[in-house]
Design an enzyme around this catalytic site. Structure first.
Site, PDB file in Angstrom:
ATOM      1  N   ILE A  49       0.840  -1.196   0.000  1.00  0.00           N
ATOM      2  CA  ILE A  49       0.000   0.000   0.000  1.00  0.00           C
ATOM      3  C   ILE A  49       0.876   1.246   0.000  1.00  0.00           C
ATOM      4  O   ILE A  49       0.407   2.343   0.245  1.00  0.00           O
ATOM      5  CB  ILE A  49      -0.892  -0.012   1.269  1.00  0.00           C
ATOM      6  CG1 ILE A  49      -0.027  -0.179   2.531  1.00  0.00           C
ATOM      7  CG2 ILE A  49      -1.914  -1.145   1.198  1.00  0.00           C
ATOM      8  CD1 ILE A  49      -0.804  -0.092   3.834  1.00  0.00           C
ATOM      9  N   HIS A  62      -4.577  -4.411  -2.160  1.00  0.00           N
ATOM     10  CA  HIS A  62      -4.967  -3.945  -0.823  1.00  0.00           C
ATOM     11  C   HIS A  62      -4.994  -2.424  -0.721  1.00  0.00           C
ATOM     12  O   HIS A  62      -4.907  -1.864   0.366  1.00  0.00           O
ATOM     13  CB  HIS A  62      -4.031  -4.542   0.235  1.00  0.00           C
ATOM     14  CG  HIS A  62      -4.127  -6.041   0.317  1.00  0.00           C
ATOM     15  ND1 HIS A  62      -3.118  -6.829   0.815  1.00  0.00           N
ATOM     16  CD2 HIS A  62      -5.116  -6.888  -0.051  1.00  0.00           C
ATOM     17  CE1 HIS A  62      -3.498  -8.109   0.746  1.00  0.00           C
ATOM     18  NE2 HIS A  62      -4.693  -8.162   0.225  1.00  0.00           N
ATOM     19  N   CYS A 117     -20.876  14.175   2.844  1.00  0.00           N
ATOM     20  CA  CYS A 117     -21.966  13.244   3.184  1.00  0.00           C
ATOM     21  C   CYS A 117     -21.925  12.746   4.627  1.00  0.00           C
ATOM     22  O   CYS A 117     -22.803  11.992   5.043  1.00  0.00           O
ATOM     23  CB  CYS A 117     -21.966  12.055   2.220  1.00  0.00           C
ATOM     24  SG  CYS A 117     -20.706  10.827   2.585  1.00  0.00           S
TER      25      CYS A 117
HETATM   26  P1  NAD Z   1       4.220 -10.233   5.386  1.00  0.00           P
HETATM   27  O1  NAD Z   1       4.701  -9.237   6.369  1.00  0.00           O
HETATM   28  O2  NAD Z   1       3.230 -11.243   5.797  1.00  0.00           O
HETATM   29  O3  NAD Z   1       5.456 -11.026   4.780  1.00  0.00           O
HETATM   30  C1  NAD Z   1       6.607 -10.395   4.334  1.00  0.00           C
HETATM   31  C2  NAD Z   1       7.620 -11.476   4.043  1.00  0.00           C
HETATM   32  O4  NAD Z   1       8.759 -10.853   3.487  1.00  0.00           O
HETATM   33  C3  NAD Z   1       8.068 -12.243   5.282  1.00  0.00           C
HETATM   34  O5  NAD Z   1       7.872 -13.628   5.082  1.00  0.00           O
HETATM   35  C4  NAD Z   1       9.572 -11.895   5.414  1.00  0.00           C
HETATM   36  O6  NAD Z   1      10.338 -12.994   5.775  1.00  0.00           O
HETATM   37  C5  NAD Z   1       9.921 -11.463   4.010  1.00  0.00           C
HETATM   38  N1  NAD Z   1      10.973 -10.460   3.930  1.00  0.00           N
HETATM   39  C6  NAD Z   1      11.072  -9.289   4.597  1.00  0.00           C
HETATM   40  N2  NAD Z   1      12.147  -8.592   4.189  1.00  0.00           N
HETATM   41  C7  NAD Z   1      12.785  -9.371   3.262  1.00  0.00           C
HETATM   42  C8  NAD Z   1      13.969  -9.221   2.496  1.00  0.00           C
HETATM   43  N3  NAD Z   1      14.709  -8.115   2.571  1.00  0.00           N
HETATM   44  N4  NAD Z   1      14.319 -10.224   1.671  1.00  0.00           N
HETATM   45  C9  NAD Z   1      13.566 -11.361   1.593  1.00  0.00           C
HETATM   46  N5  NAD Z   1      12.442 -11.556   2.279  1.00  0.00           N
HETATM   47  C10 NAD Z   1      12.050 -10.567   3.101  1.00  0.00           C
HETATM   48  O7  NAD Z   1       3.735  -9.393   4.153  1.00  0.00           O
HETATM   49  P2  NAD Z   1       2.627  -9.711   3.074  1.00  0.00           P
HETATM   50  O8  NAD Z   1       2.703 -11.135   2.635  1.00  0.00           O
HETATM   51  O9  NAD Z   1       2.712  -8.640   2.071  1.00  0.00           O
HETATM   52  O10 NAD Z   1       1.244  -9.565   3.867  1.00  0.00           O
HETATM   53  C11 NAD Z   1       0.987  -8.583   4.800  1.00  0.00           C
HETATM   54  C12 NAD Z   1      -0.082  -7.573   4.409  1.00  0.00           C
HETATM   55  O11 NAD Z   1       0.279  -6.380   5.058  1.00  0.00           O
HETATM   56  C13 NAD Z   1      -0.123  -7.234   2.959  1.00  0.00           C
HETATM   57  O12 NAD Z   1      -1.345  -7.600   2.486  1.00  0.00           O
HETATM   58  C14 NAD Z   1       0.036  -5.716   2.852  1.00  0.00           C
HETATM   59  O13 NAD Z   1      -1.191  -5.144   2.452  1.00  0.00           O
HETATM   60  C15 NAD Z   1       0.269  -5.229   4.239  1.00  0.00           C
HETATM   61  N6  NAD Z   1       1.549  -4.516   4.461  1.00  0.00           N
HETATM   62  C16 NAD Z   1       2.041  -3.689   3.503  1.00  0.00           C
HETATM   63  C17 NAD Z   1       3.225  -3.020   3.707  1.00  0.00           C
HETATM   64  C18 NAD Z   1       3.743  -2.106   2.618  1.00  0.00           C
HETATM   65  O14 NAD Z   1       2.947  -1.581   1.858  1.00  0.00           O
HETATM   66  N7  NAD Z   1       5.059  -1.926   2.493  1.00  0.00           N
HETATM   67  C19 NAD Z   1       3.939  -3.196   4.896  1.00  0.00           C
HETATM   68  C20 NAD Z   1       3.402  -4.045   5.881  1.00  0.00           C
HETATM   69  C21 NAD Z   1       2.188  -4.698   5.637  1.00  0.00           C
END
Ligand code: NAD
Length: 254
Positions: free
Chosen positions: A108, A126, A163
């Site tokens: 996001i 999302h 609204c």
């Molecule tokens: P998640 O947090 O569930 O998973 C992130 C994964 O990335 C983890 O398994 C972690 O091990 C891995 N990871 C982190 N840094 C890494 C790196 N440098 N190299 C390799 N792997 C790495 O995230 P998700 O699956 O996207 O789900 C969480 C939900 O939260 C999403 O739907 C999203 O909408 C939201 N979210 C978004 C953000 C953003 O926009 N940056 C941040 C946090 C959460």
């Protein structure tokens, strides 16, 4: 198959990318951690600090809406300082080369757009937290407007000037309906691709996590780049449990 080391991972990815006709990149929070935005599930991630506020709770109470906005503004410095990382730049290179028609993202944070991918080609499952929408009439609000009202009202979340509906960041909360158009576009790209690249997602958030599965069932190659194991590692053609920036930086073309 799990790539044994970074060099092998990059070589294997190189071969698959060269052979691919259409790449579908699919990204999660892990691609943005090197940009200073924490993910949800890593140790110290957002999940461990603040449990997400479900949509029904946001709707049900002024306190929850106040809290949601308090958290959003507390993260403002992190979000506004973030610049695209090496993973974003590599995917933007695939896009510019005509290999990836669009990017599907769970994020996001607007960083794919900042990396040079046109907004219409960033499929946000999302939503986006860099602006807000009225849940009643759909009117768009800039965060600066919300912040001013919020501050003036001593940290009370404002409602829509037109609204009276509740104003929420343009994100999809747990329990909130998925955006239909984006889901359709993501499905189409998943079905069109012959290489599906899942990057930085724990693949536990549904229905988004269904896309790698769909790609694989449809005959595409599936590559998972994530430093932790995911539920779909078993069905992936290549699993790369390495740092995303390190693995993808050789693919950046300036
Ligand atoms: P998640 O947090 O569930 O998973 C992130 C994964 O990335 C983890 O398994 C972690 O091990 C891995 N990871 C982190 N840094 C890494 C790196 N440098 N190299 C390799 N792997 C790495 O995230 P998700 O699956 O996207 O789900 C969480 C939900 O939260 C999403 O739907 C999203 O909408 C939201 N979210 C978004 C953000 C953003 O926009 N940056 C941040 C946090 C959460």
């Amino acid at each position: 198959m799990i790539a044994p080391d970074v060099e092998t991972a990059i070589d294997e990815l190189q071969e698959l990318v060269e052979a691919a006709r259409v790449i579908a990149p699919f990204t999660g929070a892990g691609i943005s951690t090197e940009c200073g935005i924490p993910d949800f599930r890593s140790p110290g991630g957002l999940w461990t600090k603040n449990k997400p506020i479900p949509f029904d709770e946001f709707l049900a109470s002024q306190e929850m809406r106040d809290e949601a906005w308090r958290r959003r503004f507390a993260m403002e410095a992190q979000f506004s300082a973030a610049r695209p990382g090496r993973g974003h730049l590599a995917l933007a290179s695939f896009y510019r080369a005509g290999k990836a028609p669009a990017v599907i993202t769970q994020n996001i944070d607007n960083l794919h757009q900042s990396s040079g991918i046109s907004a219409e080609h960033v499929i946000e499952l999302h939503g986006n937290n860099s602006y807000a929408l009225c849940l009643g009439c759909g009117k768009r609000y800039e965060l600066s407007w919300v912040r001013q009202r919020f501050t003036d009202a001593r940290e009370r979340a404002p409602d829509c000037a037109d609204c009276g509906g509740h104003i929420k960041t343009a994100t999809v909360s747990f329990g909130q309906a998925m955006p239909e158009r984006e889901m359709r576009r993501a499905e189409q790209l998943t079905l069109d691709c012959d290489l599906f690249l899942a990057v930085g997602s724990s693949l536990v958030v549904w229905p988004a996590a269904g896309f790698p599965l769909l790609a694989k069932r449809n005959g595409a190659r599936l590559v998972i780049i994530n430093r932790e194991a995911t539920e779909f590692d078993e069905i992936a053609d290549v699993v790369i449990r390495q740092d995303i920036g390190t693995v993808l930086s050789p693919f950046i073309v300036h």
